[in-house]
Design a protein around this motif. Structure first.
Motif, PDB file in Angstrom:
ATOM      1  N   GLY A  16       0.824  -1.207   0.000  1.00 28.11           N
ATOM      2  CA  GLY A  16       0.000   0.000   0.000  1.00 28.11           C
ATOM      3  C   GLY A  16       0.857   1.254   0.000  1.00 28.11           C
ATOM      4  N   GLU A  17       1.930   1.240   0.785  1.00 26.06           N
ATOM      5  CA  GLU A  17       2.860   2.366   0.812  1.00 26.06           C
ATOM      6  C   GLU A  17       3.543   2.528  -0.546  1.00 26.06           C
ATOM      7  N   ASP A  18       3.887   1.405  -1.195  1.00 28.29           N
ATOM      8  CA  ASP A  18       4.488   1.468  -2.536  1.00 28.29           C
ATOM      9  C   ASP A  18       3.532   2.136  -3.526  1.00 28.29           C
ATOM     10  N   LEU A  19       2.252   1.773  -3.441  1.00 27.62           N
ATOM     11  CA  LEU A  19       1.239   2.362  -4.319  1.00 27.62           C
ATOM     12  C   LEU A  19       1.164   3.873  -4.121  1.00 27.62           C
ATOM     13  N   VAL A  20       1.106   4.315  -2.861  1.00 24.27           N
ATOM     14  CA  VAL A  20       1.007   5.744  -2.563  1.00 24.27           C
ATOM     15  C   VAL A  20       2.284   6.466  -3.007  1.00 24.27           C
ATOM     16  N   THR A  21       3.437   5.838  -2.792  1.00 21.53           N
ATOM     17  CA  THR A  21       4.706   6.422  -3.244  1.00 21.53           C
ATOM     18  C   THR A  21       4.695   6.638  -4.750  1.00 21.53           C
ATOM     19  N   GLN A  22       4.262   5.638  -5.498  1.00 19.44           N
ATOM     20  CA  GLN A  22       4.197   5.767  -6.959  1.00 19.44           C
ATOM     21  C   GLN A  22       3.251   6.887  -7.370  1.00 19.44           C
ATOM     22  N   TRP A  23       2.103   6.974  -6.703  1.00 15.26           N
ATOM     23  CA  TRP A  23       1.135   8.014  -7.038  1.00 15.26           C
ATOM     24  C   TRP A  23       1.701   9.396  -6.724  1.00 15.26           C
ATOM     25  N   LEU A  24       2.310   9.550  -5.543  1.00 16.47           N
ATOM     26  CA  LEU A  24       2.891  10.846  -5.186  1.00 16.47           C
ATOM     27  C   LEU A  24       3.950  11.262  -6.204  1.00 16.47           C
ATOM     28  N   GLU A  25       4.824  10.345  -6.568  1.00 20.48           N
ATOM     29  CA  GLU A  25       5.865  10.656  -7.557  1.00 20.48           C
ATOM     30  C   GLU A  25       5.241  11.045  -8.894  1.00 20.48           C
ATOM     31  N   SER A  26       4.163  10.376  -9.282  1.00 23.54           N
ATOM     32  CA  SER A  26       3.519  10.684 -10.561  1.00 23.54           C
ATOM     33  C   SER A  26       2.838  12.052 -10.549  1.00 23.54           C
ATOM     34  N   THR A  27       2.591  12.600  -9.355  1.00 26.77           N
ATOM     35  CA  THR A  27       1.952  13.908  -9.243  1.00 26.77           C
ATOM     36  C   THR A  27       2.950  15.012  -8.877  1.00 26.77           C
ATOM     37  N   GLY A  28       4.253  14.698  -8.955  1.00 28.59           N
ATOM     38  CA  GLY A  28       5.271  15.726  -8.781  1.00 28.59           C
ATOM     39  C   GLY A  28       5.945  15.787  -7.424  1.00 28.59           C
ATOM     40  N   ILE A  61      20.134  27.308  -7.381  1.00 32.33           N
ATOM     41  CA  ILE A  61      19.561  27.558  -6.063  1.00 32.33           C
ATOM     42  C   ILE A  61      18.099  27.949  -6.217  1.00 32.33           C
ATOM     43  N   LEU A  62      17.314  27.668  -5.198  1.00 29.36           N
ATOM     44  CA  LEU A  62      15.897  28.026  -5.231  1.00 29.36           C
ATOM     45  C   LEU A  62      15.734  29.518  -5.004  1.00 29.36           C
ATOM     46  N   LEU A  63      14.849  30.121  -5.786  1.00 33.78           N
ATOM     47  CA  LEU A  63      14.599  31.550  -5.636  1.00 33.78           C
ATOM     48  C   LEU A  63      13.403  31.820  -4.734  1.00 33.78           C
ATOM     49  N   ASN A  64      12.487  30.867  -4.620  1.00 36.80           N
ATOM     50  CA  ASN A  64      11.289  31.059  -3.804  1.00 36.80           C
ATOM     51  C   ASN A  64      11.047  29.798  -2.989  1.00 36.80           C
ATOM     52  N   THR A  65      11.329  29.850  -1.716  1.00 36.59           N
ATOM     53  CA  THR A  65      11.139  28.664  -0.885  1.00 36.59           C
ATOM     54  C   THR A  65       9.780  28.649  -0.195  1.00 36.59           C
ATOM     55  N   GLN A  66       8.953  29.655  -0.417  1.00 39.02           N
ATOM     56  CA  GLN A  66       7.670  29.720   0.278  1.00 39.02           C
ATOM     57  C   GLN A  66       6.666  28.706  -0.243  1.00 39.02           C
ATOM     58  N   ASN A  67       6.897  28.131  -1.410  1.00 32.16           N
ATOM     59  CA  ASN A  67       5.980  27.143  -1.959  1.00 32.16           C
ATOM     60  C   ASN A  67       6.393  25.716  -1.644  1.00 32.16           C
ATOM     61  N   LEU A  68       7.444  25.525  -0.866  1.00 38.47           N
ATOM     62  CA  LEU A  68       7.888  24.183  -0.544  1.00 38.47           C
ATOM     63  C   LEU A  68       6.977  23.574   0.513  1.00 38.47           C
ATOM     64  N   THR A  69       6.527  22.363   0.258  1.00 27.77           N
ATOM     65  CA  THR A  69       5.641  21.671   1.179  1.00 27.77           C
ATOM     66  C   THR A  69       6.266  20.341   1.553  1.00 27.77           C
ATOM     67  N   LEU A  70       6.168  20.027   2.827  1.00 21.81           N
ATOM     68  CA  LEU A  70       6.636  18.754   3.348  1.00 21.81           C
ATOM     69  C   LEU A  70       5.415  18.019   3.877  1.00 21.81           C
ATOM     70  N   ALA A  71       5.161  16.830   3.326  1.00 16.67           N
ATOM     71  CA  ALA A  71       4.010  16.037   3.756  1.00 16.67           C
ATOM     72  C   ALA A  71       4.492  14.814   4.529  1.00 16.67           C
ATOM     73  N   PHE A  72       3.937  14.644   5.715  1.00 14.02           N
ATOM     74  CA  PHE A  72       4.151  13.447   6.524  1.00 14.02           C
ATOM     75  C   PHE A  72       2.912  12.585   6.267  1.00 14.02           C
ATOM     76  N   VAL A  73       3.100  11.485   5.555  1.00 11.18           N
ATOM     77  CA  VAL A  73       1.963  10.714   5.047  1.00 11.18           C
ATOM     78  C   VAL A  73       1.780   9.412   5.835  1.00 11.18           C
ATOM     79  N   GLU A  74       0.596   9.241   6.359  1.00 11.25           N
ATOM     80  CA  GLU A  74       0.200   7.999   7.019  1.00 11.25           C
ATOM     81  C   GLU A  74      -0.640   7.205   6.024  1.00 11.25           C
ATOM     82  N   VAL A  75      -0.225   5.978   5.741  1.00  8.20           N
ATOM     83  CA  VAL A  75      -0.929   5.133   4.777  1.00  8.20           C
ATOM     84  C   VAL A  75      -1.700   4.066   5.542  1.00  8.20           C
ATOM     85  N   LYS A  76      -2.980   3.954   5.239  1.00  9.22           N
ATOM     86  CA  LYS A  76      -3.829   2.934   5.837  1.00  9.22           C
ATOM     87  C   LYS A  76      -4.303   2.006   4.727  1.00  9.22           C
TER      88      LYS A  76
END
Length: 169
Positions: A16-28, A61-76
């Motif tokens: 299930g985690e592999d599936l979510v990982t693949q989906w997240l990667e496919s969405t950027g 180097i990044l010019l705008n870091t305000q759009n960076l998002t870090l997601a902590f993902v719980e997979v069920k």
């Protein structure tokens, strides 16, 4: 019929985690860690999204870091018609606290990510054994993503961004 050792059976949670990982990667999303753990608990997936940032080509180097998002993902990952609403009911206040503490440890270990927009996401994955699938019937027509494995079909049923508010802790 012989009893097989536990290592014989497919680790459906990891699939299930592999599936979510693949989906997240496919969405950027960029996957930073899988099964990050510490004494407080474990986070299934930690992913980074660099939506909208631009890079200075000559300096890389990044010019705008305000759009960076870090997601902590719980997979069920659950079988159909399970007792806890696809795993949603398993995200109790106690589980949220464990995830929050584990995320704090992660950010202390990687302080360069401390200024990112952080959130806690939940991915709901369902699975069925292929022998239980009826021929010609689509088992999860509304699935966001699916994965076929020997003997199993997995479906990303729901992805809940910012599933709970970390500010309550």
């Amino acid at each position: 019929m012989a009893n097989h050792p536990p290592s014989h059976y497919l680790d459906i949670g990891q699939q299930g985690e592999d599936l979510v990982t693949q989906w997240l990667e496919s969405t950027g999303w960029l996957i930073l860690h899988r099964r990050f753990n510490c004494r407080w608990g474990e986070i299934d997936i930690i992913a980074e999204y660099q939506g909208g940032e631009t890079q200075e080509p000559s300096k890389n180097i990044l010019l705008n870091t305000q759009n960076l998002t870090l997601a902590f993902v719980e997979v069920k990952t659950r079988s159909p018609n399970n007792w806890d609403d696809g795993g949603r009911s398993a995200i109790t206040a106690q589980k949220q606290t464990k995830l929050w503490r584990t995320a704090q440890v992660y950010l202390a270990k990687y302080p360069e990510k401390a200024d990112y927009n952080c959130r806690f996401d939940v991915a709901v994955v369902s699975y069925q054994q292929k022998s239980q699938l009826k021929t010609g019937v689509i088992s999860a027509p509304d699935a966001l993503f699916s994965l076929s494995l020997p003997g199993y079909e997995l479906y990303l049923q729901e992805y809940i961004p910012a599933a709970f508010d970390a500010s309550i802790f």
